[in-house]
Each structure stands twice: as C-alpha cells, then as structure tokens.
Design an enzyme around this catalytic site. Sequence first.
Site, PDB file in Angstrom:
ATOM      1  N   ASP A  13      -6.634   7.781  -0.846  1.00  0.00           N
ATOM      2  CA  ASP A  13      -4.757   7.870  -1.668  1.00  0.00           C
ATOM      3  C   ASP A  13      -5.061   9.410  -2.675  1.00  0.00           C
ATOM      4  O   ASP A  13      -3.949   9.356  -3.230  1.00  0.00           O
ATOM      5  CB  ASP A  13      -5.223   6.518  -2.552  1.00  0.00           C
ATOM      6  CG  ASP A  13      -3.220   6.087  -2.602  1.00  0.00           C
ATOM      7  OD1 ASP A  13      -2.044   7.196  -2.151  1.00  0.00           O
ATOM      8  OD2 ASP A  13      -3.612   6.064  -4.273  1.00  0.00           O
ATOM      9  N   LYS A  16      -3.134  13.178   0.585  1.00  0.00           N
ATOM     10  CA  LYS A  16      -3.156  13.649   2.627  1.00  0.00           C
ATOM     11  C   LYS A  16      -1.880  13.594   3.097  1.00  0.00           C
ATOM     12  O   LYS A  16      -1.297  15.092   3.627  1.00  0.00           O
ATOM     13  CB  LYS A  16      -4.821  13.740   3.444  1.00  0.00           C
ATOM     14  CG  LYS A  16      -5.488  14.036   2.439  1.00  0.00           C
ATOM     15  CD  LYS A  16      -6.500  13.701   3.253  1.00  0.00           C
ATOM     16  CE  LYS A  16      -7.506  12.276   3.707  1.00  0.00           C
ATOM     17  NZ  LYS A  16      -7.580  11.248   2.502  1.00  0.00           N
ATOM     18  N   THR A  17      -1.511  13.146   3.276  1.00  0.00           N
ATOM     19  CA  THR A  17      -0.367  13.378   4.428  1.00  0.00           C
ATOM     20  C   THR A  17       1.074  13.130   3.912  1.00  0.00           C
ATOM     21  O   THR A  17       1.967  13.833   4.347  1.00  0.00           O
ATOM     22  CB  THR A  17      -0.155  11.399   4.960  1.00  0.00           C
ATOM     23  OG1 THR A  17      -1.311  10.617   5.617  1.00  0.00           O
ATOM     24  CG2 THR A  17       0.941  10.835   6.047  1.00  0.00           C
ATOM     25  N   HIS A  64      -9.907   6.709   4.039  1.00  0.00           N
ATOM     26  CA  HIS A  64     -10.820   5.393   3.694  1.00  0.00           C
ATOM     27  C   HIS A  64     -12.276   5.399   4.553  1.00  0.00           C
ATOM     28  O   HIS A  64     -12.308   5.727   5.523  1.00  0.00           O
ATOM     29  CB  HIS A  64      -9.461   4.035   3.905  1.00  0.00           C
ATOM     30  CG  HIS A  64     -10.088   2.683   2.821  1.00  0.00           C
ATOM     31  ND1 HIS A  64     -11.734   2.386   3.307  1.00  0.00           N
ATOM     32  CD2 HIS A  64      -9.595   2.197   1.755  1.00  0.00           C
ATOM     33  CE1 HIS A  64     -11.606   1.003   2.650  1.00  0.00           C
ATOM     34  NE2 HIS A  64     -10.438   1.099   1.658  1.00  0.00           N
TER      35      HIS A  64
END
Length: 639
Positions: A13, A16-17, A64
């Site tokens: 979170d 990155k994306t 994660h």
Amino acid sequence: MRPVIIGTAGHVDHGKTTLVKALTGVDTDRLKEEKERGLTIDLGFAPFLLPSGRRAAIVDVPGHERFIKNMLAGVTGIDVVLLVVAADEGIMPQTEEHLDILSLLRVSRGVVVLNKADLVDPEWLDLVREEVRTRLLSTPLANSPIVAVSAVTGEGIPELLAAIEEVVGAAAEVERGELLRLPVDRVFAVPGHGTVVTGTLLGGAVRPGDEVEVLPLRRRVRVRQVQVHERPVEVAQAGERVALNLVGVEKAELARGCVVAAPGLLEPTYLVDVSVRLLPGAPAPLVHRARVRVHIGTSEVMGRVRLIGGDELPPGSSGYAQLFLEEPIVAVRRDLFILRSYSPPRTIGGGSILDAHPPRRRRLRPETLAELKREEEGQPADLVALALQRARRRPPLTPEEIRRLTLLSPAQVQSELKRAAAGGRAVALGREEVFLDGAYYQELRREVNAALQEFHARFPLRSGMPKEELRSRVAPAWDSRLFNFLLERLEREGVIRRAEQAVAAAGHTARASEGEEELLRRLEEELRRGRFSPPPPLELQNRLQVPPRRFEELLKVLLERGVAVRVSPEVIFHQEAFTQARQVVAEALREGGTLEAASLRDRLGTSRKYAIALLEYFDQIKFTRRVGDQRVAGSAFSA
C-alpha cells in the site's frame, strides 16, 4: 541496445501499482481479487518507453508479507529497481525485507521514490528522505537518487523520469551469456493458440519455430510464436520480457518455476554447492541440516542446508554449504538465490550457486573448503580442472559438456583445455573429441597395465585379455567407442599392444611349455580328424584327460591362433574343415541361388546337427541369410 527490466519494491500500500500506471498508463493489477482488495497479489508487467526512446519493462511486485514469494519471482533478471516508500509512513517491515532481498540479489542500480508526497508537509518529507538515505548506506543502493512524487497528482513525475533515465544510462550492460534460459513466472492458455509462458530471458535468443526444452519436465516442445510486450517478434534477445506460445505441452503441466532452455544443455538437480551469506538481522544462526525455503529464479522449493566446515553460521557471516532440495530446480553456476526460514517465513540470507551438479561432499575436510573456494573464485583454469576431476570414474567429457558445466565461452574452454593438455593436467582422447583429468589418466594407465599383467600371469598361453573384459574391469561406465580412444592412446605410448578383440601388455609374448604344446598339437589333430563331424567339447576333454578349466584354456589358444573356429557352444571345427565348408556353401549358392540344411549335410557327408550349426553361424556373420527353410547369399557373401 537491449531493453531494460525495471522492478518495483516496497511495503504494501505504498503505491507501487499506482506509480507504474502514472509512468506507463498500464494498470498492472490484472486479477479480479486485486481490483477488489486494492493490493497486488501476483506479478504485473507493463511496457515502458523512456523519454530517450529506450525501451524498458516494469515488473510490478506485491508488497504484502504473505506474497513475498511472488515478489521474489518478479525480481529475477531486473536491471534497475524503483524502491517505493510512502512519504506519510516511511520505512516499514516489507521495505526492510525487500531491501535485504535486493542486496542479496546484488541489485545495485535504482531510484528511491518517496510516493504520496502530496500527503505530507515539506519538513516531514525531509525527515523521511534522511531516514531512507541513512538506511541505504549499508546497501548496494547507497548512492541512489531519491525523488519525491505523487502518483495521484503527477507531482514529481517528470523529475522521476529524468532520474530513471540517468540511472538506466549509467547502468552497465549485463553480460547475459549465450545459454538460452527463461525462468517461467506466468503460465496461461489463449483460446485458439494454446499454452503461453512468460518470463525474463536470462540468456540466448529465441525465435518462432525453435525447438526448446521445458524443465524439469524434460519435455521438448516447439515455439509457435514469440512476443515482446504483446508484440509478435521474429527474435527475442536476452534481457527482454518475453511471452512464448508453446506447442507440445499443456497449461496444466506447467507452473511458475519451470525453465524454458536450449535442448539438452541443462539438467534438473536436487543438490547444489553454494556460497551463502546470513543477514546481520537474521533471528538466529543457520544450523547444519536446517530446513529452509529456497527461492531461485522463479522457483520456491523446500530444502535442507548441509553446512561445510562447521555446524552453524552466525548472523552477518558467510560460508559454504550444500542445499539438498525436496523438488528439482534448474540452475547454473553464479545464479543467485534467497533463503527464507521455514516457519515463520522470513528472509534470512542468500548467496550464489557454485556448482549445480556437485558430488556429495565430506563437509568437515579442509580440502572440501579449498575446492569450494576455487569454485567461488571462478578462474577459468580452475573451473575446467574441477569439471574434469569430477568426471573421474565416469566417461570423459566433450568440450561442449565442459562448457555447460563451467558456463565458459567455447573459446575459453578450448584455450584452457589446450593449456591443461600441454601441462599434463588434461589428456585428450580421440581427435581431441573428449578429455579427462591428467591424474586420472595416469591412474587408468596403471590400472590397465596391472589388469593385463595379472591376466598374463593367470593365462600365459593366451595372446591377450579380451577387450570387453578389460573395459568392464577398469572403465565400466565408458562405452566401447570411448574405451577404444583410450586404447589407441595407450598403444601410441607403448603401454599396450592390440589385436582384433584382445589387448596385451606391450612386452607380452604368449608362452607354452613343451607339455602344453603337446596337448595343443593333440587337440588340433583331434579336430582335424573330425573334419565335418568333430567331437563335442566334453569328448575332446576326455580324450586329452585334462581338467575342464585347462581344456577351455587350450581351446581358447587354438581359437586365438586361428587354428579352430567355434560355430556354436558344442560345435568346433578345425580351420581347414571350416574353410572347405564355406567354399561348399559358396559354390551351392552360385549354382542354384539357394541352399537347404539337408543339401549341405549331403554335400559335406555329415549329420544335420553340424550342417545346421554351420548355417546358423553363417547367418550370424551375414555370409548367408535365412528365407524360410532355405539360405540365400547374405550381405557379406563373397565367392
């Protein structure tokens, strides 16, 4: 100039994306679950055109903790990393673990992205920047630029692009090698096309129509189509993100961790020699026989650590080990790997492969440590020497096999073999077709001589030891062709003398006593008198009144001298009778084209038993060929 592979890293979170989408316009969260949960579970990929026009690809990895194994699969083959740290949170647990992984995988080029800069004030941003800079001091990324951005508003994106361009331009071209290898990170099926695999091409090149091998399946398949960034291409080069459409294998047979490779060059392995480093922050020493998770390429397998030279490796230290794996992997020398603890899973160390097909080692011997040190240093002369030494008691190696074991170039292999042969450290057999260790050759030389001397002492009447008996004694793993190469060299060096199927020590001469010569004369006379109906072996033995073993020796001497011919276990002709019988058969075939056993029996004035034995022998040597109950001329027939 080849394309660059850029990987992301960072805590869950931290954006990155979102950052990848801001840079490329591609949303790499492709799975429904990822969309619903707002986090990356599996790997995502996006083509990336740098401002200079240079092509790149971004591999977006999950942050994660539960998906670290997917992250590890994604960093295989990356050139540059984007370490993403959220400005409002700073360094977090997965930031730390990703940094450890990048250090262990020797990723030294990168850009630190302080994302979500729009959520903090300038003073806080400076504190986070200083925290990151301090943390990077002990890593290969110590001098990496740090750029603050907001992937949502676009703030700082131009500066980030400039920093990426600068780092990519400064990054040295990595030598990928000629060996075709593609560790598979995704497998899927396309309707109407079949199985597709993707990965980063670590070496070589691949084209549509190529035959490749899928390991560890050991399945040879054909490449139907090659794509780079969703575009069909005629050739994909090392360093590119590649998709291969494969013919001859089903999607269900493949998984992440498989490797597409050049056919016949790589072998799966359950045992590897490694140099291993334990992280300073590892929670405990690494102990001998510890069960660990091994990540190499895109594979994750369980294994046990067999420490060399001691029973434990303290945190922050390095050493040598063998990894015994529970599933096969495909690896080559210098491949990097990560070790994670069995439970709970945590990155504890990593290292590099020294040998993908080593022997089981005696772990507490000083010479074992010395050999592993030579492996790690990787000098070409040492690598060739070690490959030859490990082939002891196995067939000699071809230059191509040595190249595969050492990953040296063909020119390096040839140069080192030539140098080693000149110094006696290697020996060439055949026309330099195969090579063996020089010390092992001298050992074989002594063993051959000892075996022949022992044979001559036991059987002084015989001219030599049967070649196949000698091979099974000194080199049972070699085939006849390779053994002939050895005999040729030994004969050139004056160690042996070869007959058709027998081998003798160079100075050996068959000697028979007067009594033995008399027995040989009597045995020959019995066979001569028998002509086309010779006495069976047991009867001959009784007539000579000698023990069975001595009789067999006398008979072998006559066979070696060419005085007798054994056409079956129970039928032995004198050479004169055999030659006459062969002439009779030849004349019959010339006259009528065919010959029956009954006709040969009548022509020779013998019994059916002897006629059939002769014809079956002639069939074996292809002088005749059986067609129903008749014989016709065979391929070796000559009048």
